[in-house]
Every structure is written in structure tokens, then in C-alpha cells.
Enzyme design. Structure first.
Site, PDB file in Angstrom:
ATOM      1  N   CYS A 146       0.839  -1.204   0.000  1.00 18.86           N
ATOM      2  CA  CYS A 146       0.000   0.000   0.000  1.00 18.86           C
ATOM      3  C   CYS A 146       0.872   1.251   0.000  1.00 18.86           C
ATOM      4  CB  CYS A 146      -0.920  -0.044   1.220  1.00 18.86           C
ATOM      5  SG  CYS A 146      -2.099   1.317   1.285  1.00 18.86           S
ATOM      6  N   CYS A 147       1.923   1.263   0.855  1.00 23.68           N
ATOM      7  CA  CYS A 147       2.835   2.421   0.890  1.00 23.68           C
ATOM      8  C   CYS A 147       3.553   2.592  -0.447  1.00 23.68           C
ATOM      9  CB  CYS A 147       3.870   2.272   2.005  1.00 23.68           C
ATOM     10  SG  CYS A 147       3.333   2.862   3.610  1.00 23.68           S
ATOM     11  N   CYS A 167      -3.338   4.028   9.571  1.00 22.65           N
ATOM     12  CA  CYS A 167      -2.084   3.442  10.066  1.00 22.65           C
ATOM     13  C   CYS A 167      -1.447   4.262  11.183  1.00 22.65           C
ATOM     14  CB  CYS A 167      -1.092   3.306   8.916  1.00 22.65           C
ATOM     15  SG  CYS A 167      -1.709   2.291   7.584  1.00 22.65           S
ATOM     16  N   CYS A 212       7.804   4.262   5.800  1.00 23.78           N
ATOM     17  CA  CYS A 212       7.010   4.128   4.567  1.00 23.78           C
ATOM     18  C   CYS A 212       7.828   3.571   3.420  1.00 23.78           C
ATOM     19  CB  CYS A 212       6.524   5.487   4.067  1.00 23.78           C
ATOM     20  SG  CYS A 212       5.894   6.612   5.257  1.00 23.78           S
ATOM     21  N   CYS A 266      -1.000   8.276   7.595  1.00 21.37           N
ATOM     22  CA  CYS A 266      -2.365   8.063   7.128  1.00 21.37           C
ATOM     23  C   CYS A 266      -3.262   7.659   8.301  1.00 21.37           C
ATOM     24  CB  CYS A 266      -2.391   6.959   6.083  1.00 21.37           C
ATOM     25  SG  CYS A 266      -1.448   7.338   4.608  1.00 21.37           S
TER      26      CYS A 266
HETATM   27  S1  SF4 Z   1       0.572   4.621   5.702  1.00 20.59           S
HETATM   28 FE1  SF4 Z   1      -1.017   3.027   5.587  1.00 20.59          FE
HETATM   29  S2  SF4 Z   1      -2.711   3.826   4.318  1.00 20.59           S
HETATM   30 FE2  SF4 Z   1      -0.903   5.164   4.068  1.00 20.59          FE
HETATM   31  S3  SF4 Z   1       0.057   4.408   2.237  1.00 20.59           S
HETATM   32 FE3  SF4 Z   1       1.087   3.369   3.944  1.00 20.59          FE
HETATM   33  S4  SF4 Z   1      -0.080   1.457   4.340  1.00 20.59           S
HETATM   34 FE4  SF4 Z   1      -1.306   2.777   2.953  1.00 20.59          FE
END
Ligand code: SF4
Length: 230
Positions: free
Chosen positions: A117-118, A203, A226, A200
């Protein structure tokens, strides 16, 4: 300038500026690398740098990685800063919307595969935007995490292929808050609700008294970064 000359310039600058204040380094950075940008997450360190940059070089680009899942308070901090300084931050979006990401990789990817996701929502967009610049400025500090302890104030960012300035590398959290309070700077109100480090919404959780300031990031996972900083 070839890579060897650039590396020598960076090494010398890191040495020269190690004991100088952040404003001195920022002034040199924007003059020596006019094609430079500041990465802003609207956290405490970054609002300090926004303020300094507005005083030193107000035309320097400032961008933020809009993952589409920041806290409402973060978006409101962005709006308040823009209005206060009369600037527009560059919005950098992921290639996939949240719906497209869910269709391709499953719902709530941050719960199952936060690294992926990151990568989609932060690292890939950062890689793309940094291709437009010769140097970038970040708000990382050495005492934020063991992964940041060896950061230099000036370094070559091998991962993204450009010069990286970390003007606050030698500052403590107290230094940051002293600057914010003495200059009456706008900051994310979540910091007053036990969120020392804000990412985010999905998270990030508040931390308890005595917990590591970054313990609220990706709680329950081994993950601590990240992927934006090595
Ligand atoms: S912090 Fe969480 S929601 Fe944001 S990009 Fe990374 S995994 Fe995705």
C-alpha cells in the site's frame, strides 16, 4: 558536474553545515540547487521547514503525497498553511484511486500488506515527482528512529537519485516545538492529542505516555518506515 564532483560537494557541505543552523543550510541549498523541492507531510518538522522556506525562498516548490487517506485534521492544516502563507502546495496523487486499488489488490490493503500500500500510495508517486528535481528537502531528524540516526544534513539519495537535505537532522523534538511556539506557527492539532508522528489515518494511532513517539505508526506490524527514507 559529474557524479564524483557531486559526491565531493555533498561530502564537503555535510561537513561544513553540520554545526550550522537549519536556515543557513536552507539558504545555501536553494542557492546552490535552485531546482529543489520540499516534501511536506504537515507534521511538526515540516511546518517548521515551510515557515523557514517562506522566509528564505518563498517560490520554492513544496509538495505533499496525498494518499487520499490522511486525517481530516491534516487536510485542514494544509488549507490553513496555504491561506496563511499565500502558497499552493503541489498535490502528488497515486496512480490508483482507492477504488482501483481495492479492485486490483483487495479491500483495505493497509491491513493486509502495508508495504504494498505504501509503495502504491507513497513511494511510487514520490519516485515520479522527484524525477523533476535536482535536490529535495525533508524534515527527518536523527533521534526520531534508529533508521534515521545516521542521516547527514546533506547526502546523496541513492534510492531516488538526487541530493537530499535534512536541515533538522540535528534537532530534537524540543527544538522543533520551541521554534513552533516562538514563531506562532500553524500545526496539526492532532499533535495535541498524543499523535507525535502523523501518517495516514488507517495506520496511525495516538501513543501512550512513555511509548516511543513512532509507536503509533503501523502498530501491530514490524514496519517502521514508509520507504521514503532509507
Ligand atoms: S501509511 Fe497506511 S494507508 Fe498510508 S500508504 Fe502506507 S499502508 Fe497505505
Amino acid at each position: 558536474m559529474n557524479l564524483f564532483e557531486k559526491e565531493e560537494l555533498i561530502r564537503q557541505a555535510a561537513e561544513d553545515f553540520e554545526f550550522q543552523g537549519p536556515e543557513v543550510l536552507l539558504s545555501w541549498a536553494v542557492e546552490r540547487f535552485p531546482n529543489i523541492t520540499l516534501a511536506c507531510s504537515f507534521g511538526a518538522e515540516d511546518v517548521v521547514l515551510v515557515d523557514m522556506l517562506q522566509k528564505i525562498s518563498p517560490k520554492t516548490d513544496i509538495f505533499y503525497l496525498d494518499t487520499n487517506v490522511h486525517f481530516q485534521e491534516t487536510y485542514e492544516t494544509r488549507d490553513r498553511l496555504q491561506q496563511h502563507y499565500g502558497v499552493e502546495f503541489v498535490q502528488v496523487l497515486p496512480k490508483l484511486t482507492l477504488e482501483e486499488q481495492a479492485q486490483q489488490f483487495g479491500e483495505e490493503l493497509w491491513k493486509n500488506a502495508p508495504n504494498q500500500c505504501c509503495n502504491i500510495r507513497k513511494v511510487d508517486p514520490l519516485t515520479d515527482i522527484l524525477k523533476n528535481y535536482d535536490a529535495w528537502i525533508t524534515g527527518i531528524r536523527r533521534d526520531q528512529a534508529p533508521t534515521r540516526a545516521n542521516s547527514k544534513k546533506v547526502e546523496y539519495d541513492v534510492k531516488f537519485g538526487l541530493v537530499k537535505f535534512n536541515p533538522l537532522a540535528g534537532w530534537t523534538s524540543e527544538d522543533v516545538w520551541n521554534y513552533i511556539r516562538s514563531n506562532n506557527i500553524i500545526y496539526n492539532p492532532l499533535h495535541d492529542r498524543n499523535y507525535p508522528s502523523i501518517g495516514c489515518e488507517h495506520c496511525t494511532r495516538p501513543v501512550a505516555v512513555g511509548e516511543d513517539p513512532r509507536a503509533g505508526r503501523w502498530a501491530g506490524f514490524e514496519k517502521t518506515e514508509c520507504g521514503l527514507h532509507k
